[in-house]
Design an enzyme around this catalytic site. Structure first.
Site, PDB file in Angstrom:
ATOM      1  CE  LYS A 176      -3.817   2.087   2.670  1.00 34.29           C
ATOM      2  NZ  LYS A 176      -4.610   1.992   3.921  1.00 34.29           N
ATOM      3  CB  SER A 251      -7.913   3.726   3.236  1.00 32.17           C
ATOM      4  OG  SER A 251      -6.980   3.243   4.187  1.00 32.17           O
ATOM      5  CB  SER A 275      -8.081   0.851   6.158  1.00 33.40           C
ATOM      6  OG  SER A 275      -8.815   2.031   6.326  1.00 33.40           O
TER       7      SER A 275
END
Length: 567
Positions: A176, A251, A275
């Site tokens: 990420k 997210s 997330s």
């Protein structure tokens, strides 16, 4: 199912009906909240968010600024799960569609069927194809081809010489874009951060690199992690591989899309309010948010320091356990990680659940869409068939806990982003601008009140977890929502849907307790449904055990978008 008499507590989480905004109305709202006229709207918005109610509560507990769970015997700095104890392949894969796993890559490499060099080329081609599709997948947003091929060549040599670094050597892993990875910049999903490459790996990346993982690039995310749909106006909105017209969740949207689409069996995500677990649920994956401090935060963007957790999203439970084994353990560069006991996977693959009691707070569990509830109730029955006892529990203060998490995460993000207000505010997405504008209205009293509530919530959950081994809920209140055309490319404000998505996620962040999402089934439209288990501090192995048990009975379905990297 066993239901015991429990004290009456009013369940206070509510669904809300608030107006949907996109396009010009959304732009006007963002502009108004950043203008001197914002006082016309703020009282109503703060009331709708629950902040006004929290301000009226009498909370006498001392504030807990971090959800730290101390250990009687803290691990030494060198303690981790030995690579030699890495989980082997499952004795019996679960039913239905079979994702390619870490062990599949390792076996193919060692049998000479394919090399990491060849896999790297296949992965790079698949990423390019995915981002050229209509609509583009946008799981991976940054690739350094030279670096990927260099890693693959080194891995190929090691394996051919019989000295792989671990079972993960040469296995594709995405990261990420919230954590530092050389030689990439870290944009945190924005248009203006990450203008120069990271100079040092984050600890999670360094540990994956030391295990030989093939780090294929940076994965997309909701801008600064302040949303849970995954929509990103700067890097493109990732598409759900099970239905590209739907959100991935956020997210950690890019990691979810990357794993579900077959680009990699494991991806590194971050979880400040669900997330890791939300995209895992929406994309049909296993996502483990470890105990606060179990995985080092060094090298992660300091967005929300007191609720932040790093961990992995994986195609299978075994892959999640392998990733946890690499990532967990103390790190001198993160003082919070030094409180933990020695990481363990002991008993994680024991499918006899007769020694476990699962706690259900029924009003909370049932506060979800009908198709979600049906799948989760069916899986709960399967756990009982495997010997688990089910006990009704009561968890008070969920509503003020929700608001305390909101004030904490948004308040911390607002403080971090304040330095960019003067020059970059209008470069942020509209939803980010609106959320930060509201967060700027939180006071020091609000933040301290939220930390007092954190202390109470930690005590509430610890009290329940003395009675049961894990608390079971759906992961989200609904399956992956469709992506409205009106929301692209600039974003939307849909607080009604966000409330449903986040209903079960935030307590684990506020309290620092470990939580996992794993597949529980699919709805009639073929969208995945996730179940969540929350456990006692440091007992990630027990949560993996529940996910593995679920994997034996839940028939997996194939995503609409799926790339075969391992040919």
């Amino acid at each position: 199912m066993t239901n015991q008499t429990t004290p009456k507590v009013e369940y206070d989480l509510e669904s809300v009906e608030l107006p949907y905004l996109a396009g010009l109305p959304l732009r006007l709202l963002a502009a108004l909240l950043e203008s001197p006229l914002r006082g016309l709207l703020l009282p109503s918005l703060l009331k709708s968010a629950g902040v006004a109610r929290l301000r009226q509560q009498q909370v006498d507990e001392p504030p807990a600024l971090y959800p730290i769970h101390t250990s009687d015997e803290p691990a030494s700095e060198e303690d981790s799960i030995p690579l030699a104890e890495s989980p082997g392949p499952p004795a019996r894969p679960g039913p239905g569609f079979r994702f390619v796993t870490v062990h599949d890559y390792a076996e193919a490499y060692r049998e000479g069927k394919i090399t990491p060099d060849e896999v790297a080329h296949q992965a790079l081609e698949a990423i390019e194809s995915s981002n050229s599709a209509d609509p583009p997948l946008r799981a991976i947003i940054a690739i350094n081809h030279e670096d990927v091929l260099r890693q693959a060549a080194a891995s190929t040599r090691r394996i051919q010489e019989g000295r792989p670094l671990s079972i993960l050597d040469g296995v594709p892993v995405a990261v990420k874009d919230e954590v530092d990875m050389v030689p990439y910049p870290t944009t945190v999903g924005t248009a203006f951060l990450g203008k120069s490459p990271a100079v040092e790996d984050s600890t999670v990346v360094a540990r994956m690199r030391a295990a030989g993982a093939l780090l294929i690039g940076k994965a997309n995310m909701h801008e600064i992690g302040i949303g849970v749909t995954g929509l990103n106006p700067h890097h493109g909105t990732p598409r759900n591989p099970y239905n590209p017209g739907h959100y991935t969740g956020g997210s950690s949207s890019g990691p979810g899309a990357a794993v579900a689409s077959g680009l990699c069996p494991v991806a590194i995500g971050a979880d400040g309010g669900g997330s890791i677990r939300i995209p895992s649920s929406f994309c049909g994956l296993v996502g483990l948010k470890p105990t606060f401090g179990r995985v080092s935060e060094f090298g992660a963007a300091p967005l929300a320091w007191s609720v932040a957790h790093l961990g992995a999203l994986a195609a299978t439970t075994t892959d999640a356990a392998l990733a946890f084994g690499v990532l967990a353990g103390p790190d001198p560069q993160d003082p919070h990680s030094l409180h933990q006991p020695t990481p363990t996977l002991e008993g994680w693959d024991n499918l006899d659940l007769s020694d476990l009691t699962l706690g259900i707070y029924w009003p909370w569990f049932r506060h979800t869409a009908a198709d979600m509830l049906s799948a989760c109730e069916a899986l709960l029955s399967e756990f009982e068939n495997k010997g688990a006892a089910v006990r009704e529990v009561v968890i008070p203060d969920l509503e003020i806990g929700r608001v305390a998490h909101l004030i904490t995460i948004a308040g911390e993000m607002s403080q971090v982003m304040a330095r960019y207000d003067a020059n970059h505010r209008r470069e942020q997405g509209l939803d980010v601008r609106i959320n930060l504008a509201l967060a700027r209205e939180f006071t020091a009293r609000d933040y301290i009140q939220a930390q007092r509530v954190r202390t109470r919530m930690m005590a509430n959950f610890d009290r329940v977890l003395k009675q049961v081994d894990a608390i079971i809920t759906p992961t989200t209140g609904l399956p992956a929502p469709p992506i409205p055309q009106a929301a692209l490319p600039d974003g939307e404000s849909d607080l009604s849907t966000l409330t449903e998505i986040m209903r079960f996620a935030t307590p684990a962040n506020l309290t620092g307790l470990p939580a996992i999402s794993f597949p529980a089934g699919y709805n009639k439209a073929g969208l995945p449904i996730g179940m969540q288990a929350m456990g006692r501090a440091w007992q990630e192995n027990l949560l993996l055990r529940l996910a593995l048990a679920a994997e034996q009975v839940v028939e997996r379905q194939s995503p609409q978008i799926h790339y075969k990297i391992l040919q």
